[in-house]
Design a protein around this motif. Sequence first.
Motif, mmCIF file in Angstrom:
data_model
loop_
_atom_site.group_PDB
_atom_site.id
_atom_site.type_symbol
_atom_site.label_atom_id
_atom_site.label_comp_id
_atom_site.label_asym_id
_atom_site.label_seq_id
_atom_site.Cartn_x
_atom_site.Cartn_y
_atom_site.Cartn_z
ATOM 1 N N UNK A 37 0.799 -1.221 0.000
ATOM 2 C CA UNK A 37 0.000 0.000 0.000
ATOM 3 C C UNK A 37 0.832 1.273 0.000
ATOM 4 N N UNK A 38 2.123 1.168 0.302
ATOM 5 C CA UNK A 38 2.981 2.346 0.300
ATOM 6 C C UNK A 38 3.090 2.929 -1.105
ATOM 7 N N UNK A 39 3.079 4.241 -1.183
ATOM 8 C CA UNK A 39 3.360 4.959 -2.439
ATOM 9 C C UNK A 39 4.873 5.161 -2.485
ATOM 10 N N UNK A 40 5.469 4.848 -3.633
ATOM 11 C CA UNK A 40 6.911 5.027 -3.795
ATOM 12 C C UNK A 40 7.186 5.856 -5.038
ATOM 13 N N UNK A 41 8.295 6.551 -4.993
ATOM 14 C CA UNK A 41 8.770 7.276 -6.159
ATOM 15 C C UNK A 41 9.931 6.488 -6.730
ATOM 16 N N UNK A 42 10.165 6.637 -8.008
ATOM 17 C CA UNK A 42 11.293 5.981 -8.624
ATOM 18 C C UNK A 42 12.546 6.413 -7.864
ATOM 19 N N UNK A 43 13.316 5.403 -7.410
ATOM 20 C CA UNK A 43 14.523 5.664 -6.630
ATOM 21 C C UNK A 43 14.344 5.513 -5.133
ATOM 22 N N UNK A 44 13.097 5.346 -4.646
ATOM 23 C CA UNK A 44 12.883 5.119 -3.210
ATOM 24 C C UNK A 44 13.362 3.729 -2.822
ATOM 25 N N UNK A 45 13.964 3.621 -1.667
ATOM 26 C CA UNK A 45 14.510 2.352 -1.171
ATOM 27 C C UNK A 45 13.392 1.334 -0.922
ATOM 28 N N UNK A 46 13.580 0.117 -1.471
ATOM 29 C CA UNK A 46 12.625 -0.980 -1.285
ATOM 30 C C UNK A 46 13.150 -2.031 -0.308
ATOM 31 N N UNK A 47 14.382 -2.526 -0.569
ATOM 32 C CA UNK A 47 14.872 -3.676 0.188
ATOM 33 C C UNK A 47 16.388 -3.770 0.125
ATOM 34 N N UNK A 48 16.916 -4.605 1.007
ATOM 35 C CA UNK A 48 18.342 -4.935 0.977
ATOM 36 C C UNK A 48 18.475 -6.450 0.965
ATOM 37 N N UNK A 49 19.340 -6.915 0.073
ATOM 38 C CA UNK A 49 19.635 -8.340 -0.057
ATOM 39 C C UNK A 49 21.098 -8.526 0.351
ATOM 40 N N UNK A 50 21.359 -9.471 1.239
ATOM 41 C CA UNK A 50 22.731 -9.793 1.630
ATOM 42 C C UNK A 50 23.350 -10.606 0.494
ATOM 43 N N UNK A 51 24.090 -9.917 -0.374
ATOM 44 C CA UNK A 51 24.600 -10.536 -1.599
ATOM 45 C C UNK A 51 25.468 -11.753 -1.297
ATOM 46 N N UNK A 52 26.350 -11.649 -0.338
ATOM 47 C CA UNK A 52 27.244 -12.779 -0.020
ATOM 48 C C UNK A 52 26.448 -13.984 0.488
ATOM 49 N N UNK A 53 25.469 -13.737 1.349
ATOM 50 C CA UNK A 53 24.639 -14.829 1.861
ATOM 51 C C UNK A 53 23.866 -15.498 0.716
ATOM 52 N N UNK A 54 23.326 -14.695 -0.183
ATOM 53 C CA UNK A 54 22.560 -15.234 -1.312
ATOM 54 C C UNK A 54 23.466 -16.048 -2.229
#
Length: 170
Positions: free
Chosen positions: A113-130
């Motif tokens: 339901x959140x409104x976001x603008x292009x460039x707004x932070x969505x998520x962080x993925x732990x690249x090394x763990x993945x």
Amino acid sequence: MGLFDFFKKKKETVEECNKVELKGIVCPTNGEILELSEVPDEVFSQKMMGDGFAVKSNDGIFVSPVSGTVEMIFDTKHAIGLRSNDNIEILVHMGIDTVNLNGKGFDVFVNVGDKVKSGDRLAKMDVEYIKENAKSDITPVIFTSLEDCKSVKLITGQAKVKEENRIELV
């Protein structure tokens, strides 16, 4: 064709096709923009869910590629569904076979339901763990409601988060 209309087909007239437009698409992370064909999963690489692109993130921080609304967040935090202000559905699927991680390695910073603008932070993925625990850290970004008459045009290669003019609908 939307994510929920996967099995429905309808013929588009030229006029209807020309109405499908999406402006202001930005690179959703620091890293490399890739063709979907490079995703090591046939569902994405064969465009079974729709056309799009992929990114290989350097830092695991993902922003919204478009302005719109957060429509869906998977319980396992590995995927976020957006609806652009232009009414295009977009799926940001962080990594391949990451659903099996049950949310470990992901932090989500938005709610449905959140409104976001292009460039707004969505998520962080732990690249090394993945990289260590999933099939791939490549992230497909799929336009799930893109009509058959439109396709995605890319400038592949290294890109910076929020970089413009690398991804467009034609």
